[in-house]
Design a protein around this motif. Structure first.
Motif, PDB file in Angstrom:
ATOM      1  N   GLY A  25      18.558  14.761  -5.489  1.00  0.00           N
ATOM      2  CA  GLY A  25      19.409  15.094  -4.230  1.00  0.00           C
ATOM      3  C   GLY A  25      19.542  13.753  -3.391  1.00  0.00           C
ATOM      4  O   GLY A  25      20.098  13.894  -2.425  1.00  0.00           O
ATOM      5  N   SER A  26      18.889  12.819  -3.626  1.00  0.00           N
ATOM      6  CA  SER A  26      19.049  11.567  -3.038  1.00  0.00           C
ATOM      7  C   SER A  26      20.393  10.804  -3.106  1.00  0.00           C
ATOM      8  O   SER A  26      21.188  10.991  -4.170  1.00  0.00           O
ATOM      9  CB  SER A  26      17.914  10.341  -3.571  1.00  0.00           C
ATOM     10  OG  SER A  26      16.706  10.858  -3.375  1.00  0.00           O
ATOM     11  N   ASP A  27      20.996  10.128  -1.817  1.00  0.00           N
ATOM     12  CA  ASP A  27      22.323   9.597  -1.941  1.00  0.00           C
ATOM     13  C   ASP A  27      21.975   8.347  -2.431  1.00  0.00           C
ATOM     14  O   ASP A  27      22.951   7.683  -2.913  1.00  0.00           O
ATOM     15  CB  ASP A  27      22.694   9.481  -0.568  1.00  0.00           C
ATOM     16  CG  ASP A  27      22.756  11.129  -0.310  1.00  0.00           C
ATOM     17  OD1 ASP A  27      23.756  11.816  -0.583  1.00  0.00           O
ATOM     18  OD2 ASP A  27      22.349  11.516   1.051  1.00  0.00           O
ATOM     19  N   PHE A  28      20.915   7.637  -2.031  1.00  0.00           N
ATOM     20  CA  PHE A  28      20.699   6.193  -2.653  1.00  0.00           C
ATOM     21  C   PHE A  28      18.967   6.371  -3.347  1.00  0.00           C
ATOM     22  O   PHE A  28      18.398   7.029  -2.626  1.00  0.00           O
ATOM     23  CB  PHE A  28      20.844   5.256  -1.614  1.00  0.00           C
ATOM     24  CG  PHE A  28      22.163   5.237  -0.990  1.00  0.00           C
ATOM     25  CD1 PHE A  28      23.010   4.188  -1.509  1.00  0.00           C
ATOM     26  CD2 PHE A  28      22.708   5.881   0.018  1.00  0.00           C
ATOM     27  CE1 PHE A  28      24.172   4.252  -1.120  1.00  0.00           C
ATOM     28  CE2 PHE A  28      23.817   5.758   0.480  1.00  0.00           C
ATOM     29  CZ  PHE A  28      24.549   4.879  -0.044  1.00  0.00           C
ATOM     30  N   ILE A  29      18.592   5.232  -3.956  1.00  0.00           N
ATOM     31  CA  ILE A  29      17.482   5.296  -4.370  1.00  0.00           C
ATOM     32  C   ILE A  29      16.887   3.770  -4.231  1.00  0.00           C
ATOM     33  O   ILE A  29      17.567   2.951  -4.719  1.00  0.00           O
ATOM     34  CB  ILE A  29      17.034   5.717  -5.702  1.00  0.00           C
ATOM     35  CG1 ILE A  29      17.150   7.166  -5.995  1.00  0.00           C
ATOM     36  CG2 ILE A  29      15.581   5.332  -6.177  1.00  0.00           C
ATOM     37  CD1 ILE A  29      17.350   7.749  -7.157  1.00  0.00           C
ATOM     38  N   VAL A  30      15.840   3.427  -3.759  1.00  0.00           N
ATOM     39  CA  VAL A  30      15.209   2.038  -3.544  1.00  0.00           C
ATOM     40  C   VAL A  30      13.722   2.099  -4.521  1.00  0.00           C
ATOM     41  O   VAL A  30      12.895   2.808  -4.141  1.00  0.00           O
ATOM     42  CB  VAL A  30      15.037   1.927  -2.222  1.00  0.00           C
ATOM     43  CG1 VAL A  30      14.428   0.287  -2.018  1.00  0.00           C
ATOM     44  CG2 VAL A  30      16.187   1.602  -1.322  1.00  0.00           C
ATOM     45  N   HIS A  31      13.716   1.224  -5.421  1.00  0.00           N
ATOM     46  CA  HIS A  31      12.575   1.007  -6.033  1.00  0.00           C
ATOM     47  C   HIS A  31      11.942  -0.410  -5.732  1.00  0.00           C
ATOM     48  O   HIS A  31      12.429  -1.240  -5.666  1.00  0.00           O
ATOM     49  CB  HIS A  31      13.148   0.786  -7.493  1.00  0.00           C
ATOM     50  CG  HIS A  31      11.649   0.757  -8.557  1.00  0.00           C
ATOM     51  ND1 HIS A  31      10.808   0.019  -8.428  1.00  0.00           N
ATOM     52  CD2 HIS A  31      11.579   1.834  -9.685  1.00  0.00           C
ATOM     53  CE1 HIS A  31       9.733   0.598  -9.507  1.00  0.00           C
ATOM     54  NE2 HIS A  31      10.231   1.731  -9.777  1.00  0.00           N
ATOM     55  N   GLY A  32      10.782  -0.143  -5.200  1.00  0.00           N
ATOM     56  CA  GLY A  32      10.013  -1.302  -4.774  1.00  0.00           C
ATOM     57  C   GLY A  32       9.272  -2.001  -5.771  1.00  0.00           C
ATOM     58  O   GLY A  32       8.495  -2.979  -5.238  1.00  0.00           O
ATOM     59  N   GLY A  33       9.543  -2.274  -6.913  1.00  0.00           N
ATOM     60  CA  GLY A  33       9.170  -3.117  -7.823  1.00  0.00           C
ATOM     61  C   GLY A  33       7.818  -2.806  -8.722  1.00  0.00           C
ATOM     62  O   GLY A  33       7.556  -1.753  -8.481  1.00  0.00           O
ATOM     63  N   ASP A  34       7.620  -3.475  -9.856  1.00  0.00           N
ATOM     64  CA  ASP A  34       6.795  -3.149 -10.727  1.00  0.00           C
ATOM     65  C   ASP A  34       7.511  -2.000 -11.577  1.00  0.00           C
ATOM     66  O   ASP A  34       6.603  -0.840 -11.622  1.00  0.00           O
ATOM     67  CB  ASP A  34       5.255  -3.112 -10.304  1.00  0.00           C
ATOM     68  CG  ASP A  34       4.521  -4.374 -10.371  1.00  0.00           C
ATOM     69  OD1 ASP A  34       5.224  -5.419 -10.457  1.00  0.00           O
ATOM     70  OD2 ASP A  34       3.410  -4.236  -9.810  1.00  0.00           O
ATOM     71  N   ILE A  35       8.592  -2.244 -12.002  1.00  0.00           N
ATOM     72  CA  ILE A  35       9.558  -1.108 -12.482  1.00  0.00           C
ATOM     73  C   ILE A  35       8.957  -0.868 -14.003  1.00  0.00           C
ATOM     74  O   ILE A  35       8.804   0.320 -14.339  1.00  0.00           O
ATOM     75  CB  ILE A  35      10.942  -1.599 -12.578  1.00  0.00           C
ATOM     76  CG1 ILE A  35      11.425  -1.998 -11.308  1.00  0.00           C
ATOM     77  CG2 ILE A  35      11.866  -0.680 -13.419  1.00  0.00           C
ATOM     78  CD1 ILE A  35      12.796  -3.049 -11.231  1.00  0.00           C
ATOM     79  N   GLY A  36       8.714  -1.837 -14.866  1.00  0.00           N
ATOM     80  CA  GLY A  36       8.156  -1.586 -16.124  1.00  0.00           C
ATOM     81  C   GLY A  36       9.185  -1.829 -17.398  1.00  0.00           C
ATOM     82  O   GLY A  36       8.595  -2.121 -18.374  1.00  0.00           O
ATOM     83  N   SER A  37      10.246  -1.034 -17.164  1.00  0.00           N
ATOM     84  CA  SER A  37      11.124  -1.177 -18.132  1.00  0.00           C
ATOM     85  C   SER A  37      12.671  -0.777 -17.301  1.00  0.00           C
ATOM     86  O   SER A  37      12.777  -0.141 -16.543  1.00  0.00           O
ATOM     87  CB  SER A  37      10.908  -0.414 -19.202  1.00  0.00           C
ATOM     88  OG  SER A  37      11.334   1.161 -18.877  1.00  0.00           O
ATOM     89  N   PRO A  38      13.566  -1.300 -17.886  1.00  0.00           N
ATOM     90  CA  PRO A  38      15.047  -1.156 -17.830  1.00  0.00           C
ATOM     91  C   PRO A  38      15.408   0.182 -17.633  1.00  0.00           C
ATOM     92  O   PRO A  38      16.296   0.794 -17.177  1.00  0.00           O
ATOM     93  CB  PRO A  38      15.954  -2.026 -18.505  1.00  0.00           C
ATOM     94  CG  PRO A  38      15.158  -2.161 -19.774  1.00  0.00           C
ATOM     95  CD  PRO A  38      13.669  -2.157 -19.373  1.00  0.00           C
TER      96      PRO A  38
END
Length: 154
Positions: A25-38
């Motif tokens: 239900g998010s319109d946008f998502i922000v990932h603040g890093g230390d993702i770990g994999s594509p």
């Protein structure tokens, strides 16, 4: 009509089903890093457009394409994302930024200073010490912004 921006950080290669459910239900998502994999970004991208920044543990070749800082504009709102708040390289208020999204500490935080809301959604990945597993959201309705943190796993 309000806009929901899902906030996630420090997945470290683990995208929990609870995090995916929370971000629906998010319109946008922000990932603040230390993702770990594509694959994390690919899965999040199936929910909504993703703005992501590279964390200090994102060292593999795929991560070199992920910027260390990023701006996201949603309507009149400017969001600035970076992994470690200690490395903040702009004056957010002077730059017209209303929200700064970070990660790194694994400690959820919502704090307003000088008209800028600082949000660390905490860690949604592997548990670290006794810190919570969490994610967050921004609800934007015109000039009004609400920031929330949700504990995903007990």
């Amino acid at each position: 009509m309000s806009t929901r921006i899902g906030l996630i950080s420090d997945t470290h290669g683990l995208l929990r089903p609870e995090a995916l459910a929370y971000l629906q239900g998010s319109d946008f998502i922000v990932h603040g890093g230390d993702i770990g994999s594509p694959q994390i970004l690919e899965e999040l991208g199936r929910i909504a457009p993703v703005t992501a920044v590279r964390g200090n543990n994102d060292r593999e070749g795929w991560a070199l394409q992920v910027p260390e800082t990023e701006f996201l504009q949603v309507g009149e709102l400017f969001i600035y994302a970076l992994h470690d708040l200690a490395l903040l390289d702009i004056d957010p208020a002077a730059a017209g930024v209303r929200v700064v999204v970070t990660g790194h500490s694994h400690k959820p935080l919502v704090q307003e200073r000088e008209g800028v809301i600082y949000v660390n959604p905490g860690s949604a990945g592997p548990r670290r010490f006794t810190l919570p597993i969490s994610a967050g959201e921004l609800i934007v309705d015109g000039p009004r912004i609400e920031a929330h943190i949700a504990q995903l796993v007990q």
